[in-house]
Design a protein around this motif. Structure first.
Motif, mmCIF file in Angstrom:
data_model
loop_
_atom_site.group_PDB
_atom_site.id
_atom_site.type_symbol
_atom_site.label_atom_id
_atom_site.label_comp_id
_atom_site.label_asym_id
_atom_site.label_seq_id
_atom_site.Cartn_x
_atom_site.Cartn_y
_atom_site.Cartn_z
ATOM 1 N N TYR A 1 0.830 -1.203 0.000
ATOM 2 C CA TYR A 1 0.000 0.000 0.000
ATOM 3 C C TYR A 1 0.871 1.263 0.000
ATOM 4 C CZ TYR A 1 -3.850 3.153 1.042
ATOM 5 O OH TYR A 1 -4.774 4.162 0.976
ATOM 6 N N HIS A 2 1.889 1.282 0.866
ATOM 7 C CA HIS A 2 2.729 2.475 0.994
ATOM 8 C C HIS A 2 3.549 2.737 -0.276
ATOM 9 C CE1 HIS A 2 5.136 5.609 2.756
ATOM 10 N NE2 HIS A 2 6.242 4.925 2.545
ATOM 11 N N TYR A 3 4.170 1.699 -0.833
ATOM 12 C CA TYR A 3 5.046 1.883 -1.993
ATOM 13 C C TYR A 3 4.350 1.638 -3.328
ATOM 14 C CZ TYR A 3 8.799 2.289 1.340
ATOM 15 O OH TYR A 3 9.595 2.719 2.363
ATOM 16 N N GLY A 4 3.107 1.195 -3.305
ATOM 17 C CA GLY A 4 2.344 1.039 -4.531
ATOM 18 C C GLY A 4 2.645 -0.216 -5.321
ATOM 19 N N PHE A 5 3.185 -1.247 -4.685
ATOM 20 C CA PHE A 5 3.463 -2.496 -5.405
ATOM 21 C C PHE A 5 2.157 -3.057 -5.942
ATOM 22 C CE2 PHE A 5 6.953 -3.166 -2.046
ATOM 23 C CZ PHE A 5 7.834 -2.374 -2.743
ATOM 24 N N GLY A 6 2.101 -3.279 -7.228
ATOM 25 C CA GLY A 6 0.908 -3.850 -7.845
ATOM 26 C C GLY A 6 -0.188 -2.836 -8.111
#
Length: 106
Positions: A56-61
């Motif tokens: 969620y924090h780094y936007g993976f996916g």
């Protein structure tokens, strides 16, 4: 330089006078692909809570990163708690990325 040429190399100049380094863009892309695949495999090994927080924090996916405060609010956590969990997760992920193995670990 043509991208279709498998032997193509590109010159890059470093900060020192007269120093030339050769760079292989195709090789760099291959290494990047392997490292991203390795990171995805290692992320799967993290506990679900840590994995979800990092995603969620780094936007993976998702291709959209979120701030610490927005991530903390989304998971109903204090920012300090989120930072602690994230620090632990990133440390674990860093160790797994430096394990010298490329493939999937079970």
């Amino acid at each position: 330089m043509f991208l279709s040429d498998p032997n193509a190399q590109e010159k890059t100049y470093s900060g020192q006078r007269g120093e030339v380094q050769w760079r292989d863009p195709t090789g760099n892309l291959a290494v990047l692909h392997v490292m991203l695949e390795k990171m995805q495999n290692r992320l799967k090994l993290l506990p679900e809570r840590q994995r979800r927080l990092l995603a969620y924090h780094y936007g993976f996916g998702m291709l959209k990163a979120n701030s610490i405060s927005k991530t903390a609010a989304y998971f109903h956590l204090a920012e300090r708690t989120l930072r602690k969990i994230e620090k632990e997760a990133l440390g674990t992920l860093r160790e797994m990325m430096n394990d010298g193995k490329i493939g999937i670990i079970k």
